[in-house]
Design a protein around this motif. Structure first.
Motif, PDB file in Angstrom:
ATOM      1  N   SER A   1      10.638 -39.621  50.988  1.00 24.46           N
ATOM      2  CA  SER A   1       9.379 -39.775  51.720  1.00 24.46           C
ATOM      3  C   SER A   1       9.570 -39.387  53.187  1.00 24.46           C
ATOM      4  N   SER A   2       8.617 -38.660  53.733  1.00 24.77           N
ATOM      5  CA  SER A   2       8.717 -38.250  55.138  1.00 24.77           C
ATOM      6  C   SER A   2       8.297 -39.345  56.095  1.00 24.77           C
ATOM      7  N   GLY A   3       7.824 -40.476  55.569  1.00 23.66           N
ATOM      8  CA  GLY A   3       7.426 -41.587  56.425  1.00 23.66           C
ATOM      9  C   GLY A   3       5.925 -41.718  56.535  1.00 23.66           C
ATOM     10  N   ASP A   4       5.500 -42.903  56.965  1.00 24.56           N
ATOM     11  CA  ASP A   4       4.073 -43.233  57.016  1.00 24.56           C
ATOM     12  C   ASP A   4       3.574 -43.468  58.438  1.00 24.56           C
TER      13      ASP A   4
ATOM     14  N   ILE B   1      12.335 -40.434  61.297  1.00 23.24           N
ATOM     15  CA  ILE B   1      12.873 -41.444  60.398  1.00 23.24           C
ATOM     16  C   ILE B   1      14.166 -40.936  59.762  1.00 23.24           C
ATOM     17  N   PHE B   2      14.726 -41.722  58.881  1.00 21.79           N
ATOM     18  CA  PHE B   2      15.855 -41.339  58.049  1.00 21.79           C
ATOM     19  C   PHE B   2      15.746 -42.165  56.761  1.00 21.79           C
ATOM     20  N   PRO B   3      16.143 -41.615  55.590  1.00 24.61           N
ATOM     21  CA  PRO B   3      16.999 -40.439  55.393  1.00 24.61           C
ATOM     22  C   PRO B   3      16.295 -39.119  55.134  1.00 24.61           C
ATOM     23  N   SER B   4      14.967 -39.118  55.017  1.00 24.46           N
ATOM     24  CA  SER B   4      14.271 -37.906  54.580  1.00 24.46           C
ATOM     25  C   SER B   4      14.609 -36.647  55.377  1.00 24.46           C
TER      26      SER B   4
ATOM     27  N   MET C   1      18.367 -33.246  51.850  1.00 28.92           N
ATOM     28  CA  MET C   1      17.242 -33.785  51.096  1.00 28.92           C
ATOM     29  C   MET C   1      16.038 -32.882  51.250  1.00 28.92           C
ATOM     30  N   ALA C   2      15.139 -32.923  50.285  1.00 29.40           N
ATOM     31  CA  ALA C   2      13.819 -32.297  50.412  1.00 29.40           C
ATOM     32  C   ALA C   2      12.856 -33.383  50.862  1.00 29.40           C
ATOM     33  N   SER C   3      12.248 -33.182  51.991  1.00 27.20           N
ATOM     34  CA  SER C   3      11.356 -34.176  52.587  1.00 27.20           C
ATOM     35  C   SER C   3       9.917 -33.918  52.138  1.00 27.20           C
ATOM     36  N   VAL C   4       9.251 -34.984  51.676  1.00 29.84           N
ATOM     37  CA  VAL C   4       7.907 -34.852  51.099  1.00 29.84           C
ATOM     38  C   VAL C   4       6.904 -35.613  51.972  1.00 29.84           C
TER      39      VAL C   4
ATOM     40  N   LEU D   1      16.865 -37.358  42.218  1.00 34.72           N
ATOM     41  CA  LEU D   1      16.870 -38.696  42.823  1.00 34.72           C
ATOM     42  C   LEU D   1      15.740 -38.767  43.829  1.00 34.72           C
ATOM     43  N   SER D   2      14.881 -39.785  43.697  1.00 38.81           N
ATOM     44  CA  SER D   2      13.781 -39.985  44.627  1.00 38.81           C
ATOM     45  C   SER D   2      14.044 -41.230  45.471  1.00 38.81           C
ATOM     46  N   LEU D   3      13.984 -41.069  46.803  1.00 40.20           N
ATOM     47  CA  LEU D   3      14.208 -42.163  47.744  1.00 40.20           C
ATOM     48  C   LEU D   3      12.961 -42.345  48.604  1.00 40.20           C
ATOM     49  N   SER D   4      12.261 -43.444  48.420  1.00 43.90           N
ATOM     50  CA  SER D   4      11.040 -43.683  49.183  1.00 43.90           C
ATOM     51  C   SER D   4      11.269 -44.566  50.404  1.00 43.90           C
ATOM     52  N   LEU D   5      12.319 -45.379  50.388  1.00 40.62           N
ATOM     53  CA  LEU D   5      12.536 -46.334  51.469  1.00 40.62           C
ATOM     54  C   LEU D   5      13.300 -45.705  52.622  1.00 40.62           C
TER      55      LEU D   5
END
Length: 497
Positions: free
Chosen positions: A281-284, A315-318, A323-326, A212-216
């Motif tokens: 996603s680890s955030g921008d 941030i959250f949820p990364s 989760m594995a944070s990217v 499962l990939s979560l970007s938001l």
């Protein structure tokens, strides 16, 4: 009135394929506008007009020398293909065979988002034609009745997620999921409830995805509370003013409370227990922001920018322990052999969640040997550190997370073909492999910093760091140490002697 949705979609995807950015549809649905900072060779005629537009499209062009996007920086969507960051170039950098595709029909991956989140089948076909011929569009489908809405921010997000996970997890069955189409979930704190409902509901499905990939996401609830508490201490802004302002900002504070975040975290744990590998996603915004400093004149943004640079705001949820944070990288001088941290790559330390045991040695080593860290009071050095790894992020970490998710889908495909179980939560294995087999599964990235516009941040360095984690993927090592259990069994046997 206006053009049919299919015509708008076709024209939009055509403009996007030419590196068009800031694509906007007029209220009368009779005009699309786009900006171009660069385009692939041959896309424009000598008169400046793009060649071979879709039927019914009439062109009006204007040249603005030195034009910039609204944030003063050429859009990353305009940089990617024309700057050598195509799918093929990225796979070569990660040593992934260009034709590598899944073969097990049971392998399943998923992307999720609420609001207008979705994807365009026509857009996926165009991306396949220009970037990755091995994508199998027939393996991509929606799993709910909500298919998103063209023009929304989350629709563009869904397109990007779907493109990248399908390109790097080629031929894997892919679910595009939108379980709550309410607009309140798109930018404000309705998002937290949508995510909570999704993760708890998914954990109770008969069939769950392997990946499962979560970007938001946004600043965590703790970060938003801290931001307003510190702003109120200045006596220039009240807490109520701060909270109201943050809710007026796009995707900055999208969680109701720390209690809600904790419940989401439990849902992510439940997914792990079902064997799901969740990546995010680890955030921008580096270690300080959701995306970047607050814009505009006035007391509130000015105070929040001062406070924002004084503390780390994860941030959250990364950064969930489950989760594995990217994080994100780019290539110095466009050279794929020289990865560096992307300047916006999110990273730091959670305020809410303790550090899992598998991180202890790597994070302690980073904190003890690294100069130039932020002030000790500005972050919680005892808590969960993130990211865990990184990949190309010229379109933000919303590009890198589904990229890595697709890669892990191929690893799980190899495991299923070998009669092995899926991987489940990735954190413990990532850190064990990185420590035991340095440089084999991850290319170290030792250049960069998470400070963005602030004076301090977390520097990248040799080994694990909060800018790029353990670094970028290396397919041969990943296949050896994640696609098989032999190396892990060998280590266990040595320890038992």
């Amino acid at each position: 009135f206006g053009a049919a949705p299919s015509s708008v979609d076709a024209a939009t995807q055509w403009l996007s394929s030419l590196n068009g950015t800031q694509i906007r549809l007029s209220p009368m649905r009779d005009r699309l506008t786009a900006k171009f900072f660069s385009a692939p060779a041959g896309c424009f005629s000598s008169r400046g007009l793009p060649l071979r537009p879709p039927a019914g499209v009439h062109l009006v062009t204007r040249s603005d020398a030195g034009a910039e996007t609204s944030d003063g920086d050429p859009s990353p969507r305009a940089r990617r293909k024309s700057s050598g960051y195509g799918v093929g170039e990225q796979k070569a950098a990660y040593q992934i065979p260009a034709s590598l595709a899944a073969t097990n029909p049971a392998t399943l991956q998923m992307v999720w988002g609420p609001g207008t989140f979705g994807y365009s089948p026509l857009g996926l076909q165009a991306f396949r034609a220009t970037q990755c011929p091995g994508i199998n569009p027939s393996k991509v489908r929606f799993d709910t009745d909500h298919h998103g809405r063209f023009g929304g921010d989350n629709f563009m997000e869904g397109n990007l997620d779907t493109h990248m996970i399908s390109a790097f997890g080629m031929n894997v069955s892919t679910l595009v999921s939108n379980t709550n189409a309410s607009l309140s979930t798109e930018e404000g704190d309705g998002f937290g409830l949508a995510l909570l409902d999704f993760v708890t509901g998914l954990a109770n499905r008969a069939v769950v995805p392997h990946v499962l990939s979560l970007s938001l996401g946004s600043l965590s609830a703790y970060s938003c509370d801290l931001l307003c508490a510190e702003a109120a201490k200045t006596r220039k802004v009240s807490r109520g003013e701060c909270e109201a302002y943050l809710q007026s900002q796009r995707q900055v504070c999208m969680f109701k409370s720390e209690a809600q975040v904790a419940r989401i975290n439990h849902g992510l744990m439940a997914l792990g227990l079902r064997g799901v590998s969740v990546l995010g996603s680890s955030g921008d915004g580096g270690s300080h922001w959701s995306f970047g400093p607050f814009r505009g004149a006035g007391r509130v943004p000015s105070v929040l920018n001062e406070v924002g640079c004084a503390f780390s705001f994860p941030i959250f949820p990364s950064p969930s322990p489950y989760m594995a944070s990217v994080g994100g990288t780019v290539w110095e001088a466009g050279d794929p052999r020289r990865p560096v941290a992307w300047e916006g790559s999110g990273g730091g330390f959670s305020w809410q969640f303790g550090r899992p045991e598998h991180q202890e040695a790597a994070v302690a080593a980073y904190l003890s040997r690294t100069a130039g860290l932020p002030p000790a009071a500005s972050f919680n050095a005892s808590n969960r550190a993130y990211p865990d790894m990184s990949a190309v992020a010229v379109e933000g970490t919303s590009e890198s997370a589904p990229t890595v998710a697709g890669i892990f889908s191929l690893l799980i495909d190899a495991r299923l073909n070998a009669g092995l179980p899926p991987l489940g939560p990735l954190g413990p294995r990532i850190y064990e492999v990185a420590r035991a087999f340095p440089g084999e599964a991850f290319d170290d990235v030792a250049t960069g910093n998470t400070k963005t516009s602030c004076a301090t941040g977390f520097p990248a360095t040799k080994g694990w760091d909060p800018a790029t984690g353990w670094g970028r993927p290396r397919w041969p090592g990943l296949l050896e140490h994640f696609g098989s259990d032999e190396s892990i069994r060998g280590r266990a046997a040595v320890r038992s002697r």
